[in-house]
Design a protein around this motif. Structure first.
Motif, PDB file in Angstrom:
ATOM      1  N   PRO A 145      37.814  51.181  55.015  1.00 16.27           N
ATOM      2  CA  PRO A 145      38.942  50.444  55.518  1.00 16.27           C
ATOM      3  C   PRO A 145      38.873  49.069  55.832  1.00 16.27           C
ATOM      4  CG  PRO A 145      37.788  51.833  57.029  1.00 16.27           C
ATOM      5  CD  PRO A 145      36.699  52.142  56.140  1.00 16.27           C
ATOM      6  N   TYR A 146      39.829  48.317  55.422  1.00  6.19           N
ATOM      7  CA  TYR A 146      40.080  46.904  55.832  1.00  6.19           C
ATOM      8  C   TYR A 146      41.577  46.605  55.861  1.00  6.19           C
ATOM      9  CZ  TYR A 146      40.181  41.886  54.594  1.00  6.19           C
ATOM     10  OH  TYR A 146      40.634  40.713  54.504  1.00  6.19           O
ATOM     11  N   LEU A 147      41.601  46.127  57.200  1.00  7.44           N
ATOM     12  CA  LEU A 147      43.003  46.082  57.649  1.00  7.44           C
ATOM     13  C   LEU A 147      44.254  47.117  57.567  1.00  7.44           C
ATOM     14  CD1 LEU A 147      43.558  42.071  56.549  1.00  7.44           C
ATOM     15  CD2 LEU A 147      43.165  43.226  58.621  1.00  7.44           C
ATOM     16  N   GLY A 148      43.505  48.123  57.637  1.00  9.07           N
ATOM     17  CA  GLY A 148      44.449  49.472  57.543  1.00  9.07           C
ATOM     18  C   GLY A 148      44.467  50.095  56.239  1.00  9.07           C
ATOM     19  N   HIS A 149      43.997  49.452  55.170  1.00  6.56           N
ATOM     20  CA  HIS A 149      43.989  50.049  53.981  1.00  6.56           C
ATOM     21  C   HIS A 149      42.681  50.350  53.519  1.00  6.56           C
ATOM     22  CE1 HIS A 149      48.320  49.386  53.612  1.00  6.56           C
ATOM     23  NE2 HIS A 149      48.226  48.025  54.095  1.00  6.56           N
ATOM     24  N   ASP A 150      42.395  51.382  52.326  1.00  6.20           N
ATOM     25  CA  ASP A 150      41.087  51.413  51.760  1.00  6.20           C
ATOM     26  C   ASP A 150      41.173  50.389  50.558  1.00  6.20           C
ATOM     27  OD1 ASP A 150      40.405  53.630  53.249  1.00  6.20           O
ATOM     28  OD2 ASP A 150      41.190  55.084  51.964  1.00  6.20           O
ATOM     29  N   ILE A 151      39.796  49.840  50.466  1.00 10.03           N
ATOM     30  CA  ILE A 151      39.669  49.083  49.557  1.00 10.03           C
ATOM     31  C   ILE A 151      38.345  49.615  48.701  1.00 10.03           C
ATOM     32  CG2 ILE A 151      40.538  46.990  50.731  1.00 10.03           C
ATOM     33  CD1 ILE A 151      37.489  46.143  51.076  1.00 10.03           C
ATOM     34  N   THR A 152      38.126  49.364  47.516  1.00  8.80           N
ATOM     35  CA  THR A 152      37.191  50.053  46.566  1.00  8.80           C
ATOM     36  C   THR A 152      36.057  48.984  46.663  1.00  8.80           C
ATOM     37  OG1 THR A 152      38.765  50.824  45.464  1.00  8.80           O
ATOM     38  CG2 THR A 152      36.674  50.920  44.508  1.00  8.80           C
ATOM     39  N   LEU A 153      34.891  49.468  46.774  1.00 11.20           N
ATOM     40  CA  LEU A 153      33.430  48.735  46.684  1.00 11.20           C
ATOM     41  C   LEU A 153      33.099  48.797  45.291  1.00 11.20           C
ATOM     42  CD1 LEU A 153      31.544  47.220  48.242  1.00 11.20           C
ATOM     43  CD2 LEU A 153      30.125  49.469  48.652  1.00 11.20           C
ATOM     44  N   ARG A 154      32.873  47.618  44.678  1.00  7.96           N
ATOM     45  CA  ARG A 154      32.153  47.274  43.302  1.00  7.96           C
ATOM     46  C   ARG A 154      30.943  46.902  43.614  1.00  7.96           C
ATOM     47  NH1 ARG A 154      34.527  51.255  40.616  1.00  7.96           N
ATOM     48  NH2 ARG A 154      36.829  51.124  40.715  1.00  7.96           N
ATOM     49  N   ILE A 155      29.848  47.381  42.720  1.00 13.31           N
ATOM     50  CA  ILE A 155      28.464  46.804  42.808  1.00 13.31           C
ATOM     51  C   ILE A 155      28.099  46.279  41.612  1.00 13.31           C
ATOM     52  CG2 ILE A 155      26.204  47.171  43.342  1.00 13.31           C
ATOM     53  CD1 ILE A 155      27.068  49.716  44.943  1.00 13.31           C
ATOM     54  N   LEU A 156      27.833  45.023  41.522  1.00 10.74           N
ATOM     55  CA  LEU A 156      27.671  44.358  40.082  1.00 10.74           C
ATOM     56  C   LEU A 156      26.009  43.715  40.086  1.00 10.74           C
ATOM     57  CD1 LEU A 156      28.794  43.204  37.531  1.00 10.74           C
ATOM     58  CD2 LEU A 156      29.252  41.021  38.592  1.00 10.74           C
ATOM     59  N   GLY A 157      25.377  44.708  39.333  1.00  8.97           N
ATOM     60  CA  GLY A 157      23.871  44.446  39.264  1.00  8.97           C
ATOM     61  C   GLY A 157      23.634  43.078  38.428  1.00  8.97           C
ATOM     62  N   THR A 158      23.005  42.049  39.359  1.00 11.67           N
ATOM     63  CA  THR A 158      22.923  40.736  38.955  1.00 11.67           C
ATOM     64  C   THR A 158      21.927  40.186  39.742  1.00 11.67           C
ATOM     65  OG1 THR A 158      23.683  38.603  38.241  1.00 11.67           O
ATOM     66  CG2 THR A 158      24.919  39.755  40.183  1.00 11.67           C
ATOM     67  N   GLN A 159      21.153  39.194  39.354  1.00 11.25           N
ATOM     68  CA  GLN A 159      20.177  38.185  40.200  1.00 11.25           C
ATOM     69  C   GLN A 159      21.079  37.435  40.907  1.00 11.25           C
ATOM     70  OE1 GLN A 159      16.779  39.042  40.793  1.00 11.25           O
ATOM     71  NE2 GLN A 159      17.389  40.968  39.078  1.00 11.25           N
ATOM     72  N   ALA A 160      22.132  36.903  40.549  1.00 14.51           N
ATOM     73  CA  ALA A 160      23.001  36.147  41.543  1.00 14.51           C
ATOM     74  C   ALA A 160      23.607  36.722  42.768  1.00 14.51           C
ATOM     75  CB  ALA A 160      24.159  35.467  40.728  1.00 14.51           C
ATOM     76  N   ALA A 161      23.560  36.115  43.983  1.00 18.05           N
ATOM     77  CA  ALA A 161      23.840  36.640  45.164  1.00 18.05           C
ATOM     78  C   ALA A 161      25.391  36.330  45.205  1.00 18.05           C
ATOM     79  CB  ALA A 161      23.179  36.159  46.098  1.00 18.05           C
ATOM     80  N   GLY A 162      26.225  37.172  45.710  1.00 15.67           N
ATOM     81  CA  GLY A 162      27.563  36.906  46.102  1.00 15.67           C
ATOM     82  C   GLY A 162      28.484  38.166  46.438  1.00 15.67           C
ATOM     83  N   ILE A 163      29.827  37.871  47.219  1.00 17.09           N
ATOM     84  CA  ILE A 163      30.639  38.880  47.299  1.00 17.09           C
ATOM     85  C   ILE A 163      31.842  38.357  47.048  1.00 17.09           C
ATOM     86  CG2 ILE A 163      30.277  38.391  49.884  1.00 17.09           C
ATOM     87  CD1 ILE A 163      30.802  41.235  50.334  1.00 17.09           C
ATOM     88  N   ALA A 164      33.088  38.959  46.828  1.00 14.49           N
ATOM     89  CA  ALA A 164      34.211  38.370  46.437  1.00 14.49           C
ATOM     90  C   ALA A 164      35.246  39.581  46.652  1.00 14.49           C
ATOM     91  CB  ALA A 164      34.293  37.692  45.155  1.00 14.49           C
ATOM     92  N   TYR A 165      36.393  39.359  47.170  1.00 14.59           N
ATOM     93  CA  TYR A 165      37.357  40.336  47.506  1.00 14.59           C
ATOM     94  C   TYR A 165      38.657  39.921  46.536  1.00 14.59           C
ATOM     95  CZ  TYR A 165      41.118  43.211  49.435  1.00 14.59           C
ATOM     96  OH  TYR A 165      42.194  44.067  49.507  1.00 14.59           O
ATOM     97  N   ASN A 166      39.191  40.889  45.833  1.00 18.17           N
ATOM     98  CA  ASN A 166      40.480  40.699  45.119  1.00 18.17           C
ATOM     99  C   ASN A 166      41.526  41.407  45.750  1.00 18.17           C
ATOM    100  OD1 ASN A 166      42.472  40.860  42.909  1.00 18.17           O
ATOM    101  ND2 ASN A 166      40.889  40.562  41.375  1.00 18.17           N
ATOM    102  N   ALA A 167      42.631  40.693  46.498  1.00 16.19           N
ATOM    103  CA  ALA A 167      43.601  41.303  46.983  1.00 16.19           C
ATOM    104  C   ALA A 167      44.613  42.108  46.102  1.00 16.19           C
ATOM    105  CB  ALA A 167      44.232  40.167  47.654  1.00 16.19           C
ATOM    106  N   ASP A 168      44.652  41.496  44.730  1.00 16.75           N
ATOM    107  CA  ASP A 168      45.608  42.417  43.902  1.00 16.75           C
ATOM    108  C   ASP A 168      45.135  43.830  43.613  1.00 16.75           C
ATOM    109  OD1 ASP A 168      47.442  40.155  43.927  1.00 16.75           O
ATOM    110  OD2 ASP A 168      46.034  39.338  42.292  1.00 16.75           O
ATOM    111  N   THR A 169      43.578  43.896  43.285  1.00 14.40           N
ATOM    112  CA  THR A 169      43.246  45.194  42.892  1.00 14.40           C
ATOM    113  C   THR A 169      42.659  45.930  44.045  1.00 14.40           C
ATOM    114  OG1 THR A 169      41.081  44.019  42.493  1.00 14.40           O
ATOM    115  CG2 THR A 169      42.592  44.311  40.606  1.00 14.40           C
ATOM    116  N   LYS A 170      42.428  45.198  45.050  1.00 14.94           N
ATOM    117  CA  LYS A 170      41.864  45.874  46.384  1.00 14.94           C
ATOM    118  C   LYS A 170      40.558  46.258  46.299  1.00 14.94           C
ATOM    119  CE  LYS A 170      45.934  47.062  49.276  1.00 14.94           C
ATOM    120  NZ  LYS A 170      46.968  46.135  48.555  1.00 14.94           N
ATOM    121  N   GLU A 171      39.738  45.462  45.578  1.00  5.70           N
ATOM    122  CA  GLU A 171      38.122  45.697  45.306  1.00  5.70           C
ATOM    123  C   GLU A 171      37.444  44.608  45.979  1.00  5.70           C
ATOM    124  OE1 GLU A 171      38.243  48.007  41.062  1.00  5.70           O
ATOM    125  OE2 GLU A 171      38.174  45.689  40.957  1.00  5.70           O
ATOM    126  N   LEU A 172      36.363  45.019  46.410  1.00  6.59           N
ATOM    127  CA  LEU A 172      35.297  44.097  46.970  1.00  6.59           C
ATOM    128  C   LEU A 172      34.145  44.070  46.233  1.00  6.59           C
ATOM    129  CD1 LEU A 172      34.411  42.216  49.355  1.00  6.59           C
ATOM    130  CD2 LEU A 172      33.497  44.285  50.575  1.00  6.59           C
TER     131      LEU A 172
END
Length: 300
Positions: A145-172
């Motif tokens: 849950p994030y701001l009252g809605h469910d968002i989907t967790l996406r895990i990208l296997g890569t050596q680069a570190a980072g995190i990004a949220y797409n408000a259109d697809t509601k994916e983190l």
């Protein structure tokens, strides 16, 4: 909500806190019912029974009464108290009554309190059902849950570190090495949620401070296990970062609540009138926070 004071009261340390997870019914105060007068003819009315199995064995240590269409089992404890007390706990309804009160009078009191009793029993049942819900699995495709809605967790296997949220697809999307442990994933997501909480709180606090015509000295995130927020007399605000799981109106309610303490450092009628002046829907928001089960939130 509790008024906290040190042994030597210091106005700079006076704090009021907004409690949460108060759906722990075992800690709810008893609701007292004055012991009825013992008058002849004060009898329990004949109540029809249209559901339930009246012939089912009565659990050990319990008593049974028919209330409307319900069969109600309860525990009776005799004491020296002067009134009949009702409490809902893990074992159901528990009644404490003076030794001289008859069973008929106790069952009359149950009938009078039946609306409260069945409401609390239903709340308890719903609370227990939520506790049985499976916990979130920390994997690709999981939701949180994030701001009252469910968002989907996406895990990208890569050596680069980072995190990004797409408000259109509601994916983190979280970038992690393939061999990363679950703890690393949790820490990355929690860090992002806390940054979001700090950003949104910083945006909303000035809005309600202006509406209330008050000034706060500072604000910080809290990880308290028992409060959504707190306010000291010298204007220091603390807000629980896990509010970020809830819709914006609930966040606004907690902010309005804490800032209102800068005008009324108490929980008097004047305080609640102050909250209502800037947040008219405070009753519904207060109930939503009170009724929310902690077991439905992700465990970090």
């Amino acid at each position: 909500m509790k008024l906290l004071r040190q042994s030597s009261p210091d106005p700079q340390q006076l704090a009021l806190q907004l409690d949460f997870f108060s759906s722990d019914f075992s800690s709810q105060p008893k609701v007292d019912h004055p012991a009825p007068e013992r008058t002849p003819g004060s009898l329990l009315p004949s109540l029809p029974l249209s559901n339930g199995d009246a012939n089912a064995p009565i659990p050990h240590g319990k008593r049974r009464v028919h209330v409307g269409e319900h069969i109600l089992d309860y525990t009776l404890v005799r004491s020296k108290r002067r009134s009949i007390g009702f409490m809902i706990d893990d074992d159901g309804l528990r009644i404490t009554a003076p030794k001289w009160v008859t069973l008929t009078e106790i069952e009359n009191a149950i009938c009078e309190k039946q609306r409260w009793i069945f409401t609390k029993l239903n709340e308890r049942r719903e609370h227990s059902a939520r506790r049985l819900q499976p916990q979130m699995e920390w994997r690709d495709g999981a939701t949180l849950p994030y701001l009252g809605h469910d968002i989907t967790l996406r895990i990208l296997g890569t050596q680069a570190a980072g995190i990004a949220y797409n408000a259109d697809t509601k994916e983190l999307t979280v970038c992690l090495p393939g061999a990363a442990a679950e703890r690393q994933l949790k820490d990355r997501v929690q860090g992002w949620l806390q940054l979001e909480a700090k950003r949104i709180f910083a945006e909303r606090l000035p809005v309600y401070a202006e509406k209330l015509n008050v000034s706060y000295q500072s604000f910080a995130l809290s990880s308290a296990m028992t409060q959504w927020g707190s306010c000291t007399a010298d204007g220091k605000i603390r807000l629980n970062w896990r509010l970020i799981h809830f819709a914006l109106p609930l966040i606004d309610y907690v902010i309005a609540h804490e800032l209102s303490h800068l005008r009324e450092m108490n929980h008097s009628p004047r305080f609640w009138a102050t909250v209502q002046s800037v947040f008219p829907e405070f009753v519904a928001a207060k109930k939503a926070l009170r009724d929310h089960a902690p077991e439905t939130l992700p465990i970090f």
